[in-house]
Write a protein that holds these residues in place. Structure first.
Motif, PDB file in Angstrom:
ATOM      1  N   TRP A 520      14.804  37.589  29.952  1.00 41.72           N
ATOM      2  CA  TRP A 520      13.520  37.468  29.136  1.00 41.72           C
ATOM      3  C   TRP A 520      12.649  35.675  29.828  1.00 41.72           C
ATOM      4  CZ3 TRP A 520      10.770  38.898  24.039  1.00 41.72           C
ATOM      5  CH2 TRP A 520      10.756  40.268  24.097  1.00 41.72           C
ATOM      6  N   GLU A 521      11.692  35.359  29.436  1.00 40.91           N
ATOM      7  CA  GLU A 521      11.065  34.017  30.159  1.00 40.91           C
ATOM      8  C   GLU A 521      10.930  33.219  28.167  1.00 40.91           C
ATOM      9  OE1 GLU A 521      12.112  33.135  32.971  1.00 40.91           O
ATOM     10  OE2 GLU A 521      12.194  34.942  33.820  1.00 40.91           O
ATOM     11  N   VAL A 522      11.129  32.241  27.746  1.00 42.15           N
ATOM     12  CA  VAL A 522      11.079  31.145  26.830  1.00 42.15           C
ATOM     13  C   VAL A 522      10.272  30.067  27.417  1.00 42.15           C
ATOM     14  CG1 VAL A 522      11.905  30.142  25.152  1.00 42.15           C
ATOM     15  CG2 VAL A 522      12.658  32.568  26.246  1.00 42.15           C
ATOM     16  N   ASN A 523       9.099  30.310  26.735  1.00 40.24           N
ATOM     17  CA  ASN A 523       7.749  28.812  27.872  1.00 40.24           C
ATOM     18  C   ASN A 523       7.160  27.933  27.107  1.00 40.24           C
ATOM     19  OD1 ASN A 523       7.948  29.859  30.230  1.00 40.24           O
ATOM     20  ND2 ASN A 523       6.204  31.287  29.965  1.00 40.24           N
ATOM     21  N   VAL A 524       7.007  27.173  26.243  1.00 38.03           N
ATOM     22  CA  VAL A 524       6.574  26.115  25.458  1.00 38.03           C
ATOM     23  C   VAL A 524       5.454  25.776  26.273  1.00 38.03           C
ATOM     24  CG1 VAL A 524       8.002  24.170  26.660  1.00 38.03           C
ATOM     25  CG2 VAL A 524       7.084  24.736  24.177  1.00 38.03           C
ATOM     26  N   ARG A 525       4.392  25.397  25.211  1.00 37.02           N
ATOM     27  CA  ARG A 525       3.104  24.255  25.131  1.00 37.02           C
ATOM     28  C   ARG A 525       3.307  22.796  24.439  1.00 37.02           C
ATOM     29  NH1 ARG A 525      -2.582  27.014  27.008  1.00 37.02           N
ATOM     30  NH2 ARG A 525      -2.425  28.187  25.024  1.00 37.02           N
ATOM     31  N   TYR A 526       3.464  21.428  24.630  1.00 42.36           N
ATOM     32  CA  TYR A 526       3.646  20.479  23.777  1.00 42.36           C
ATOM     33  C   TYR A 526       2.054  19.789  23.466  1.00 42.36           C
ATOM     34  CZ  TYR A 526       5.284  16.248  22.289  1.00 42.36           C
ATOM     35  OH  TYR A 526       5.526  14.940  21.418  1.00 42.36           O
ATOM     36  N   HIS A 527       1.667  19.893  22.788  1.00 41.89           N
ATOM     37  CA  HIS A 527       0.277  18.701  22.021  1.00 41.89           C
ATOM     38  C   HIS A 527       0.986  18.033  21.589  1.00 41.89           C
ATOM     39  CE1 HIS A 527      -1.423  22.775  22.140  1.00 41.89           C
ATOM     40  NE2 HIS A 527      -0.943  23.452  22.035  1.00 41.89           N
ATOM     41  N   GLY A 528       1.636  17.165  21.763  1.00 38.69           N
ATOM     42  CA  GLY A 528       2.391  15.835  21.079  1.00 38.69           C
ATOM     43  C   GLY A 528       2.941  15.732  19.561  1.00 38.69           C
ATOM     44  N   ASN A 529       2.960  14.705  18.614  1.00 37.94           N
ATOM     45  CA  ASN A 529       3.429  14.195  17.787  1.00 37.94           C
ATOM     46  C   ASN A 529       3.227  13.024  16.986  1.00 37.94           C
ATOM     47  OD1 ASN A 529       4.482  12.060  19.427  1.00 37.94           O
ATOM     48  ND2 ASN A 529       6.807  12.817  19.257  1.00 37.94           N
ATOM     49  N   LYS A 530       1.438  12.703  17.596  1.00 36.27           N
ATOM     50  CA  LYS A 530       1.170  12.246  16.610  1.00 36.27           C
ATOM     51  C   LYS A 530       1.233  10.232  16.671  1.00 36.27           C
ATOM     52  CE  LYS A 530      -0.472  14.731  12.751  1.00 36.27           C
ATOM     53  NZ  LYS A 530       0.198  16.296  12.275  1.00 36.27           N
ATOM     54  N   SER A 531       2.384  10.492  17.167  1.00 36.97           N
ATOM     55  CA  SER A 531       2.673   9.324  17.969  1.00 36.97           C
ATOM     56  C   SER A 531       2.853   8.948  18.868  1.00 36.97           C
ATOM     57  CB  SER A 531       4.013   8.778  16.937  1.00 36.97           C
ATOM     58  OG  SER A 531       5.273   9.247  17.913  1.00 36.97           O
ATOM     59  N   LEU A 532       2.524   9.899  20.151  1.00 38.21           N
ATOM     60  CA  LEU A 532       2.639   9.133  21.910  1.00 38.21           C
ATOM     61  C   LEU A 532       3.977   9.464  22.048  1.00 38.21           C
ATOM     62  CD1 LEU A 532      -0.458   6.725  21.747  1.00 38.21           C
ATOM     63  CD2 LEU A 532      -0.563   9.359  21.694  1.00 38.21           C
ATOM     64  N   THR A 533       4.769   9.675  21.624  1.00 36.91           N
ATOM     65  CA  THR A 533       6.339   9.686  22.456  1.00 36.91           C
ATOM     66  C   THR A 533       7.118  10.848  22.409  1.00 36.91           C
ATOM     67  OG1 THR A 533       7.288   9.635  19.687  1.00 36.91           O
ATOM     68  CG2 THR A 533       6.872   7.590  21.326  1.00 36.91           C
ATOM     69  N   PRO A 534       7.680  11.066  23.325  1.00 31.92           N
ATOM     70  CA  PRO A 534       8.753  12.488  23.228  1.00 31.92           C
ATOM     71  C   PRO A 534       8.472  13.460  22.482  1.00 31.92           C
ATOM     72  CG  PRO A 534       9.238  10.724  25.252  1.00 31.92           C
ATOM     73  CD  PRO A 534       8.847   9.797  24.087  1.00 31.92           C
ATOM     74  N   THR A 535       9.026  14.119  22.440  1.00 26.08           N
ATOM     75  CA  THR A 535       9.750  15.207  21.217  1.00 26.08           C
ATOM     76  C   THR A 535      11.320  15.650  22.290  1.00 26.08           C
ATOM     77  OG1 THR A 535       7.913  15.871  19.711  1.00 26.08           O
ATOM     78  CG2 THR A 535      10.057  16.734  19.737  1.00 26.08           C
ATOM     79  N   TYR A 536      12.262  16.121  21.706  1.00 24.12           N
ATOM     80  CA  TYR A 536      13.247  17.235  22.143  1.00 24.12           C
ATOM     81  C   TYR A 536      13.953  17.961  21.078  1.00 24.12           C
ATOM     82  CZ  TYR A 536      14.797  12.105  24.702  1.00 24.12           C
ATOM     83  OH  TYR A 536      14.546  11.259  24.932  1.00 24.12           O
ATOM     84  N   LEU A 537      13.814  19.082  21.855  1.00 25.80           N
ATOM     85  CA  LEU A 537      13.781  20.233  21.367  1.00 25.80           C
ATOM     86  C   LEU A 537      14.978  20.925  22.039  1.00 25.80           C
ATOM     87  CD1 LEU A 537      11.348  21.929  20.304  1.00 25.80           C
ATOM     88  CD2 LEU A 537      11.380  23.000  22.949  1.00 25.80           C
ATOM     89  N   LYS A 538      15.693  21.978  20.987  1.00 23.98           N
ATOM     90  CA  LYS A 538      17.042  22.131  21.585  1.00 23.98           C
ATOM     91  C   LYS A 538      16.867  23.663  21.116  1.00 23.98           C
ATOM     92  CE  LYS A 538      20.425  22.316  18.592  1.00 23.98           C
ATOM     93  NZ  LYS A 538      21.906  21.960  17.541  1.00 23.98           N
TER      94      LYS A 538
END
Length: 580
Positions: A520-538
């Motif tokens: 299985w493949e797990v993909n992500v499409r990130y749209h931001g977080n309202k503060s123009l900074t990265p988000t860490y995903l676990k």
């Protein structure tokens, strides 16, 4: 992180009785429609309507708010946004979208009514679906009024089904008792001696006598239906109405997970970026680290870039992770964190990102210390309890883990913490799993306890994110190339996101279809977080969940590249392997 500064035993429980600290701060940001700045957008604090501001001609604003306040963004013709002010909130940049009701389409291409296969797939997650003698019934689209109760609304102190109906369905008459039986009367009709009485549909089996033998605690959901439009299918015996009962043992969905993607002609067509393409968008200092031929060269690059990025906690977290995991220099990596503790030590989102990395590296004791700090910063967030309980479990402190789960339940019952249906399922799965696998270590009954067999012996994927404002989509692609997508965006999942903000959690679980072994493949499409900074995903993947040979893998991802599908990992069901 702050070792020795706080005695973390019974003292931490007292923190849970405090509401949000009344800390006032200035929240700044801008609002646009995705192309141009928006002027005169109203920003108000819910419950404090006297506190309101409007965006200027550049779409910018600032407002004084307290931690815990809910900011509402409104503009005529645009969809309202509701954002919670948190301990880390400083900047909120929003893109508003038109509030359009789709009323123009007049061509009917297919019925909105779901198939039996669709309903079977949704049974576990949709409490409005019932199993009847004539198949599965969706209460929301049934040709009759359906009065329903789910398991949480049925008090186990009731002796039999007659007690439940008497206490929970006003206007319905019952006769008799739990020893001798009786009847349920929906409506009048006939002579006094020949009243029409209700029948019972129990897991698809029809009974004319009251099933007083049913254990009330085993009822999953029940409904009363009196409309002739529906009960006519039962024939003359159904003319008095039907009581539909679904029990836990009569679950029509069984324990098998069904992959929703298999029902649709949806194959991945959009390009998905691999690790190399994503790396090309990383900051220049990461390229310098990777291009260094030796540890000394990489360390020199670190000090060269530090002056430029000294105000960025992301720089220090990236550097720590590179030197620990890639350069094989754990001492220098730890030195980076020690010397720059101030950059992350009072920021719950950054602390969670650091804890993610420690967990990925198997440094469970360090992760525990960091999550203690997060708990102290956020004692009124539901996830603080789950994170801490899991962290104690990782270091084999099973009794402390169980105590925190019990404390969470107590605080929800006492209304100190806001409940959430989605989060409650996740934390119940985790606490059940602790009891199943470590009952003897915490002095509990070693009998296997399973409140939701739906997740047992499966491949379970738990996704967490450190920034509660993060918006993204997750795509699960099965071995046949078909996919389904879970959207964590305000446009597509507004109710869920508002619930997360109120209850204080940022996680989701997914169960992979056991009927489709393979990659299985797990993909992500990130749209931001309202503060123009990265988000860490676990991403934590459990396989053979709940069994003695249960295993798990933890990976952490930094999301910064926006609006492109990118690959996270590959899962070999059963099992997992990281594909580069």
């Amino acid at each position: 992180m702050r070792k020795g500064k706080i005695v973390f035993a019974l003292v931490f429980f007292a923190l849970t009785l405090n509401a949000f600290a009344q800390e006032t701060r200035t929240v700044r940001g801008s609002v646009s429609d995705g192309t141009n700045p928006m002027q005169d957008v109203l920003i108000a604090i819910q419950g404090k309507q006297e506190v309101r501001v409007f965006t200027d001609d550049e779409g910018k604003y600032e407002i004084e708010a307290e931690v815990g306040d809910l900011l509402q963004y409104s503009y005529t013709g645009m969809k309202d946004y509701l954002v919670r002010v948190e301990d880390v909130t400083r900047y909120l940049n929003l893109v508003m979208i038109p509030d359009v009701e789709e009323l123009d389409e007049v061509t009917v291409t297919r019925s909105n009514r779901k198939s039996q296969q669709d309903l079977a797939m949704e049974y576990e997650s949709n409490p409005r679906i019932l199993k009847t003698a004539f198949g599965l019934l969706d209460a929301d689209t049934a040709p009759a009024q359906v009065r329903m109760l789910d398991q949480s609304s049925i008090l186990p102190v009731a002796l039999c089904i007659l007690d439940v109906i008497r206490n929970r369905f006003p206007g319905i008459r019952t006769t008799g008792n739990c020893q001798e039986g009786g009847a349920v009367i929906f409506r009048g009709g006939g002579s006094v001696s020949n009243q029409r009485v209700g029948i019972f549909d129990v897991d698809g089996l029809v009974f004319q006598q009251v099933p007083v033998w049913i254990d009330v605690s085993q009822i999953k959901r029940m409904a009363l239906i009196s409309s002739v439009a529906y009960t006519a299918r039962y024939g003359a015996v159904g003319s008095g109405g039907v009581v539909v009962i679904n029990t836990l043992s009569g679950n029509p969905a069984s324990n098998q997970i069904v992959d929703r993607a298999r029902l649709r002609n949806n194959y991945v067509k959009e390009p998905v970026l691999g690790e190399t393409a994503v790396a090309n968008s990383e900051p220049t200092y990461m390229s310098a680290f990777r291009e260094a031929g030796t540890f000394e060269e990489a360390r020199t690059a670190y000090y060269r870039y530090e002056s430029q990025y000294k105000s960025s906690p992301y720089f220090y977290l990236d550097a720590y992770r590179y030197f620990y995991q890639t350069a094989g220099a754990p001492e220098f990596a730890d030195q980076i964190i020690r010397e720059n503790e101030r950059m992350v030590g009072s920021n719950a989102a950054m602390l969670k990102a650091l804890a993610y990395m420690y967990e990925e590296q198997g440094r469970d004791k360090l992760a525990l210390e960091v999550l203690k700090d997060v708990f102290i910063l956020r004692p009124n967030y539901s996830q603080s309890y789950l994170d801490l309980a899991k962290a104690y479990r990782k270091v084999a402190a099973y009794d402390k883990s169980a105590a925190i789960y019990a404390r969470y339940k107590y605080l929800v019952d006492e209304n100190f913490l806001l409940p959430s249906d989605d989060f409650s399922k996740i934390i119940q799965h985790e606490s059940d799993n602790l009891l199943q696998l470590h009952a003897s270590q915490i002095g509990a009954n070693p009998r296997k306890i399973v409140s939701d067999p739906y997740v047992q012996n499966t491949t379970r994927v738990v996704v967490e994110w450190n920034d509660t404002e993060a918006e993204f989509e997750l795509q699960f692609v099965n071995p046949e190339g078909q996919y389904h997508t879970w959207k964590h965006t305000y446009v597509d999942n507004e109710d869920r996101i508002v619930e997360e903000k109120m209850s204080g959690y940022s996680m989701e679980e997914h169960i992979i279809d056991n009927a489709l072994p393979g990659l299985w493949e797990v993909n992500v499409r990130y749209h931001g977080n309202k503060s123009l900074t990265p988000t860490y995903l676990k991403v934590t993947t459990y396989y053979n969940y709940g069994e003695r040979d249960q295993k798990e893998e933890v990976y952490t991802f930094k999301l910064s590249l926006k609006d492109n599908w990118q690959k996270l990992l590959s899962i070999n069901n059963p099992g997992i392997s990281r594909v580069r």
